[in-house]
Design an enzyme around this catalytic site. Sequence first.
Site, mmCIF file in Angstrom:
data_model
loop_
_atom_site.group_PDB
_atom_site.id
_atom_site.type_symbol
_atom_site.label_atom_id
_atom_site.label_comp_id
_atom_site.label_asym_id
_atom_site.label_seq_id
_atom_site.Cartn_x
_atom_site.Cartn_y
_atom_site.Cartn_z
ATOM 1 C CE LYS A 114 22.485 34.755 15.549
ATOM 2 N NZ LYS A 114 22.589 35.999 16.073
ATOM 3 N NE ARG A 117 29.736 36.361 15.426
ATOM 4 C CZ ARG A 117 29.061 34.869 15.678
ATOM 5 N NH1 ARG A 117 28.086 34.753 15.279
ATOM 6 N NH2 ARG A 117 29.944 34.206 16.545
HETATM 7 N N1 HH2 Z 1 25.623 35.514 17.399
HETATM 8 C C1 HH2 Z 1 25.886 34.778 17.907
HETATM 9 C C2 HH2 Z 1 27.230 34.642 18.786
HETATM 10 N N2 HH2 Z 1 27.989 35.778 18.806
HETATM 11 N N3 HH2 Z 1 27.972 38.176 18.077
HETATM 12 C C3 HH2 Z 1 27.541 39.240 17.471
HETATM 13 N N4 HH2 Z 1 28.020 40.366 17.467
HETATM 14 N N5 HH2 Z 1 26.469 39.187 16.892
HETATM 15 C C4 HH2 Z 1 25.647 37.960 16.702
HETATM 16 O O1 HH2 Z 1 24.517 37.969 15.907
HETATM 17 C C5 HH2 Z 1 26.103 36.699 17.415
HETATM 18 C C6 HH2 Z 1 27.309 36.785 18.171
HETATM 19 C C7 HH2 Z 1 25.489 33.265 17.877
HETATM 20 O O2 HH2 Z 1 26.097 32.493 16.772
HETATM 21 P P1 HH2 Z 1 27.211 31.422 16.968
HETATM 22 O O3 HH2 Z 1 28.577 32.059 17.521
HETATM 23 O O4 HH2 Z 1 27.242 30.728 15.643
HETATM 24 O O5 HH2 Z 1 26.420 30.308 17.983
HETATM 25 P P2 HH2 Z 1 26.857 30.013 19.566
HETATM 26 O O6 HH2 Z 1 26.592 31.087 20.315
HETATM 27 O O7 HH2 Z 1 26.030 28.833 19.838
HETATM 28 O O8 HH2 Z 1 28.466 29.530 19.591
#
Ligand code: HH2
Length: 302
Positions: free
Chosen positions: A241, A276
């Site tokens: 992030k 995660r």
């Molecule tokens: N962060 C993201 C997505 N889902 N779920 C939880 N529980 N906690 C988090 O911090 C979290 C999450 C964002 O990351 P990512 O899935 O890599 O990116 P994107 O939303 O662009 O797919």
Amino acid sequence: MSRVSDVWPRRPHRLSFGFPVPGGERTAEGWQIEWTGCAVMGVLNVTPDSFSDGGQHATLEAALAQARAMRDAGALIIDVGGESTRPGAEPVPAEQELDRVRPVLRALAGEGILLSVDTLKAEVAAAALAAGAHLINDVNGLRDPAMLQVCAAAGAPACIMHMQGEPRTMQVAPHYDDVVAEVHAFLRTQAQTALAVGVPSVLLDPGLGFGKTLAHNLTLLRALPELTAGPFPVLVGASRKRLIDFLAEVPRPADRDPGSLALHLYAARQGAALVRAHAAGAHVQALRVEAALEDPSLAPAR
Ligand code: HH2
């Protein structure tokens, strides 16, 4: 206020399900997964536009290979996402999100992998559970009553994440009078509500980067022992992030795994039950070494 010493050494954590799950044990309260210390939730984004890995797992073959690699590396849960929730992201229609996640879930069901689905839509959650998912990861924190009902009816646990606003605009001007009090109160209230309507168990997540400035994120991280000392397992998600860029000057998201790992090890020491992570294998290895170093039985006292 609780201190690190109250939550360390490593504590046992538990999730209950209303149906059989890989690695679960049947108990009077349903099927349970138990682990000690901090485990890893591996991220599997089957989206074209996720902020760090968009498009990398676009084919079914690529998605399955990544899921199996993370399982083999020791991830406890694989989190499958079909909609990016990065700052500024536009919502994706439910049908399109489902078209992305359903084939992956169907193919992985039966391979001994504990599967969560990263969605804030009740309709997608219901179909994903029917396709083989075991847990719902809701960045909207079960604020939609329909989502609560889906989890309760299926007997599926939920990860309740805190987000201020919605992905499209959440980073425009996040504001809190007391970020720790507000985020923790939201998580505890949503957890009580979920258990009261029949959701079998919950994870709590302060939602780093979801309607939060750098100062908000750091304040929440430093207050983790207050949250982890409570009755619910806590998940922390900092992987790749922007926060890592602010702290260590790493502009490209794909280059942020070392900083993510450092932050997640800190979270583990504060009692987090899950982190995660995109680089799931590196996280499992680091957490195992960290846990071993803390284990006094491995070396006699001098
Ligand atoms: N962060 C993201 C997505 N889902 N779920 C939880 N529980 N906690 C988090 O911090 C979290 C999450 C964002 O990351 P990512 O899935 O890599 O990116 P994107 O939303 O662009 O797919």
